[in-house]
Design a protein around this motif. Structure first.
Motif, PDB file in Angstrom:
ATOM      1  N   ILE A 151       0.846  -1.199   0.000  1.00 51.90           N
ATOM      2  CA  ILE A 151       0.000   0.000   0.000  1.00 51.90           C
ATOM      3  C   ILE A 151       0.883   1.252   0.000  1.00 51.90           C
ATOM      4  O   ILE A 151       0.701   2.180  -0.794  1.00 51.90           O
ATOM      5  CB  ILE A 151      -0.947  -0.012   1.221  1.00 51.90           C
ATOM      6  CG1 ILE A 151      -1.967  -1.137   1.101  1.00 51.90           C
ATOM      7  CG2 ILE A 151      -1.633   1.338   1.399  1.00 51.90           C
ATOM      8  CD1 ILE A 151      -2.597  -1.541   2.426  1.00 51.90           C
ATOM      9  N   THR A 152       1.850   1.256   0.904  1.00 51.53           N
ATOM     10  CA  THR A 152       2.771   2.393   0.998  1.00 51.53           C
ATOM     11  C   THR A 152       3.538   2.593  -0.307  1.00 51.53           C
ATOM     12  O   THR A 152       3.640   3.712  -0.822  1.00 51.53           O
ATOM     13  CB  THR A 152       3.770   2.168   2.154  1.00 51.53           C
ATOM     14  OG1 THR A 152       3.059   2.180   3.391  1.00 51.53           O
ATOM     15  CG2 THR A 152       4.835   3.244   2.183  1.00 51.53           C
ATOM     16  N   ALA A 153       4.057   1.495  -0.854  1.00 52.46           N
ATOM     17  CA  ALA A 153       4.862   1.592  -2.076  1.00 52.46           C
ATOM     18  C   ALA A 153       4.049   2.080  -3.266  1.00 52.46           C
ATOM     19  O   ALA A 153       4.530   2.881  -4.078  1.00 52.46           O
ATOM     20  CB  ALA A 153       5.486   0.231  -2.382  1.00 52.46           C
ATOM     21  N   ALA A 154       2.811   1.603  -3.384  1.00 54.58           N
ATOM     22  CA  ALA A 154       1.965   2.033  -4.500  1.00 54.58           C
ATOM     23  C   ALA A 154       1.672   3.526  -4.412  1.00 54.58           C
ATOM     24  O   ALA A 154       1.796   4.258  -5.403  1.00 54.58           O
ATOM     25  CB  ALA A 154       0.670   1.232  -4.515  1.00 54.58           C
ATOM     26  N   LEU A 155       1.292   3.987  -3.248  1.00 58.48           N
ATOM     27  CA  LEU A 155       1.020   5.410  -3.059  1.00 58.48           C
ATOM     28  C   LEU A 155       2.273   6.234  -3.339  1.00 58.48           C
ATOM     29  O   LEU A 155       2.201   7.309  -3.955  1.00 58.48           O
ATOM     30  CB  LEU A 155       0.517   5.670  -1.637  1.00 58.48           C
ATOM     31  CG  LEU A 155      -0.902   5.183  -1.336  1.00 58.48           C
ATOM     32  CD1 LEU A 155      -1.135   5.088   0.165  1.00 58.48           C
ATOM     33  CD2 LEU A 155      -1.939   6.122  -1.965  1.00 58.48           C
ATOM     34  N   ALA A 156       3.427   5.750  -2.906  1.00 60.15           N
ATOM     35  CA  ALA A 156       4.685   6.463  -3.123  1.00 60.15           C
ATOM     36  C   ALA A 156       4.979   6.644  -4.602  1.00 60.15           C
ATOM     37  O   ALA A 156       5.659   7.588  -4.999  1.00 60.15           O
ATOM     38  CB  ALA A 156       5.829   5.723  -2.440  1.00 60.15           C
ATOM     39  N   GLN A 157       4.436   5.718  -5.429  1.00 62.24           N
ATOM     40  CA  GLN A 157       4.617   5.807  -6.884  1.00 62.24           C
ATOM     41  C   GLN A 157       3.537   6.662  -7.554  1.00 62.24           C
ATOM     42  O   GLN A 157       3.530   6.796  -8.779  1.00 62.24           O
ATOM     43  CB  GLN A 157       4.583   4.404  -7.488  1.00 62.24           C
ATOM     44  CG  GLN A 157       5.729   3.515  -7.074  1.00 62.24           C
ATOM     45  CD  GLN A 157       5.575   2.082  -7.578  1.00 62.24           C
ATOM     46  OE1 GLN A 157       4.915   1.846  -8.587  1.00 62.24           O
ATOM     47  NE2 GLN A 157       6.170   1.134  -6.869  1.00 62.24           N
ATOM     48  N   GLY A 158       2.625   7.215  -6.763  1.00 59.58           N
ATOM     49  CA  GLY A 158       1.564   8.040  -7.331  1.00 59.58           C
ATOM     50  C   GLY A 158       0.340   7.258  -7.751  1.00 59.58           C
ATOM     51  O   GLY A 158      -0.472   7.739  -8.552  1.00 59.58           O
ATOM     52  N   ILE A 159       0.169   6.045  -7.205  1.00 62.70           N
ATOM     53  CA  ILE A 159      -0.968   5.187  -7.526  1.00 62.70           C
ATOM     54  C   ILE A 159      -2.031   5.315  -6.441  1.00 62.70           C
ATOM     55  O   ILE A 159      -1.739   5.113  -5.251  1.00 62.70           O
ATOM     56  CB  ILE A 159      -0.521   3.714  -7.649  1.00 62.70           C
ATOM     57  CG1 ILE A 159       0.469   3.553  -8.816  1.00 62.70           C
ATOM     58  CG2 ILE A 159      -1.711   2.781  -7.814  1.00 62.70           C
ATOM     59  CD1 ILE A 159       1.126   2.182  -8.881  1.00 62.70           C
ATOM     60  N   SER A 160      -3.252   5.638  -6.819  1.00 66.28           N
ATOM     61  CA  SER A 160      -4.346   5.738  -5.857  1.00 66.28           C
ATOM     62  C   SER A 160      -4.804   4.333  -5.461  1.00 66.28           C
ATOM     63  O   SER A 160      -4.898   3.431  -6.305  1.00 66.28           O
ATOM     64  CB  SER A 160      -5.515   6.530  -6.447  1.00 66.28           C
ATOM     65  OG  SER A 160      -5.150   7.885  -6.642  1.00 66.28           O
ATOM     66  N   VAL A 161      -5.103   4.138  -4.175  1.00 63.41           N
ATOM     67  CA  VAL A 161      -5.295   2.791  -3.641  1.00 63.41           C
ATOM     68  C   VAL A 161      -6.598   2.666  -2.854  1.00 63.41           C
ATOM     69  O   VAL A 161      -6.936   3.516  -2.034  1.00 63.41           O
ATOM     70  CB  VAL A 161      -4.112   2.404  -2.718  1.00 63.41           C
ATOM     71  CG1 VAL A 161      -4.358   1.050  -2.051  1.00 63.41           C
ATOM     72  CG2 VAL A 161      -2.807   2.373  -3.501  1.00 63.41           C
ATOM     73  N   ASN A 162      -7.301   1.563  -3.128  1.00 66.28           N
ATOM     74  CA  ASN A 162      -8.425   1.124  -2.306  1.00 66.28           C
ATOM     75  C   ASN A 162      -7.904  -0.048  -1.481  1.00 66.28           C
ATOM     76  O   ASN A 162      -7.583  -1.102  -2.018  1.00 66.28           O
ATOM     77  CB  ASN A 162      -9.592   0.683  -3.198  1.00 66.28           C
ATOM     78  CG  ASN A 162     -10.779   0.102  -2.413  1.00 66.28           C
ATOM     79  OD1 ASN A 162     -10.650  -0.279  -1.266  1.00 66.28           O
ATOM     80  ND2 ASN A 162     -11.917   0.023  -3.072  1.00 66.28           N
TER      81      ASN A 162
END
Length: 368
Positions: A151-162
């Motif tokens: 979750i952290t890594a995806a957001l850090a890449q600019g990916i919005s997460v559910n």
């Protein structure tokens, strides 16, 4: 005529549809729900896609093309699901624009077989984000132990997460930490925080299903009185945690940089017990800044007879805690309940994913 869903929206609840299919998209049903029933988001999961793919006619042309190209089974499944989600993103783009990127979101889940593999989940999240290529996409990542750093890594890449499959208050706190860390890293990486969004999907009805089964085994009048109360109490205390954590200095620094809070999302909000009111998990979980994702049947039920009574969460924190305390006294092990639900949740989605793969495999074979 009372517009009950408009009242619900005005009370701070974003109405999302918990379903997607090619038929729903092609018929204009989703767009009609957006225009007429205040639907401003869509969630999908492996079970929903497995059901959608059971109607082969809607997918025949695309499957024929995929068969000619000789793509792998996994890649074909990605292409099929991404096609539907991309289409839904376009249908809901007006809601995205009108809400400045808060709503109008459509969720696509990573392969649930990766739920306990951090690196593969991160890689899959990036691949799906690239494949759909829409700003109003959410990548769904399960709140397993291995899912938290993803979750952290995806957001850090600019990916919005559910963030999906949240059952426990402790795990929800860890999800919030993962979200805040992800935004801090995204900021450091130069991403525009105002473009990032996230929801934390707290599952509701499944809690009652598991707890009520245990209460039935315990028996007696005290156990009987507590049936149908655990899920709402659990969700209300989750909102209390949300209020506390998003009042912190850590969050305020991110908000000042343009970040949106990670909204609590109530998932699995259709009642499974026929003795319960069909709109119970909507009416009793109303507060500002939340999402309630419902099957169409529940949306239509609320439109017909739902009752919006304002905030039904924050005045009931003490009552919610009392419910969990009473369950503990009766011998219902909360930690075991949520552990079982998380494990079963992953297993159910893995099973549905296998059914989805089997359906695609069969249809590819017929098209060759």
């Amino acid at each position: 005529m009372t517009d009950r869903l408009a009242d619900l929206s005005a009370a701070g609840v974003a109405v999302w549809l918990d379903d997607i299919s090619r038929q729903r998209l092609a018929s204009g049903n989703l767009d009609a729900l957006r225009r007429e029933k205040h639907v401003v988001g869509v969630t999908s999961n492996p079970t929903i896609f497995a059901k959608a793919l059971s109607d082969a006619d809607d997918y025949a042309d695309q499957i024929a093309d995929l068969a000619v190209r000789g793509v792998s089974l996994d890649e074909a499944t990605r292409m099929i699901t991404a096609y539907d989600v991309r289409w839904a993103c376009d249908v809901l783009r007006p809601a995205y624009d009108e809400s400045d990127g808060v709503d109008g979101r459509v969720s696509l889940e990573v392969d649930p077989r990766l739920a306990n593999e951090t690196d593969k989940t991160i890689a899959e999240a990036g691949a799906l984000w690239w494949l759909v290529d829409r700003p109003n996409l959410f990548i769904k990542i399960p709140a397993t132990r291995a899912g938290l750093p993803a979750i952290t890594a995806a957001l850090a890449q600019g990916i919005s997460v559910n963030v999906t499959l949240i059952f426990s208050l402790e795990r929800y706190g860890e999800v919030i930490d993962a979200f805040l860390t992800g935004l801090e890293q995204a900021k450091a990486n130069g991403h525009d925080l105002s473009k990032l969004a996230s929801v934390a999907s707290f599952f509701v009805s499944r809690v009652d299903t598991e707890v009520d089964k245990r209460l039935a085994a315990i028996g007696g009048p005290d156990a009987e009185k507590l049936k149908g109360t655990a899920a709402i109490a659990n969700a209300r205390l989750a909102y209390q945690l949300y209020e506390e954590r998003f009042a912190s200095d850590r969050w305020q620094a991110l908000a000042a940089a343009g970040a949106h809070p990670q909204r609590p999302l109530w998932a699995s909000t259709s009642t499974k017990d026929p003795n319960l009111r069909d709109t119970l998990y909507v009416e009793e979980l109303v507060a500002p800044g939340i999402v309630n994702t419902m099957p169409e049947k529940t949306i239509l039920a609320y439109a017909d007879h739902g009752e919006t009574r304002g905030d039904t969460i924050t005045p009931a924190y003490a009552e919610a805690q009392q419910v969990l305390d009473s369950l503990k006294k009766l011998g219902v092990d909360y930690d075991d309940v949520v552990e079982v639900l998380e494990r079963e949740g992953v297993e159910k989605f893995e099973k549905s994913w296998t059914e989805l793969l089997d359906s695609v495999r069969t249809q590819l074979g017929r098209a060759q």
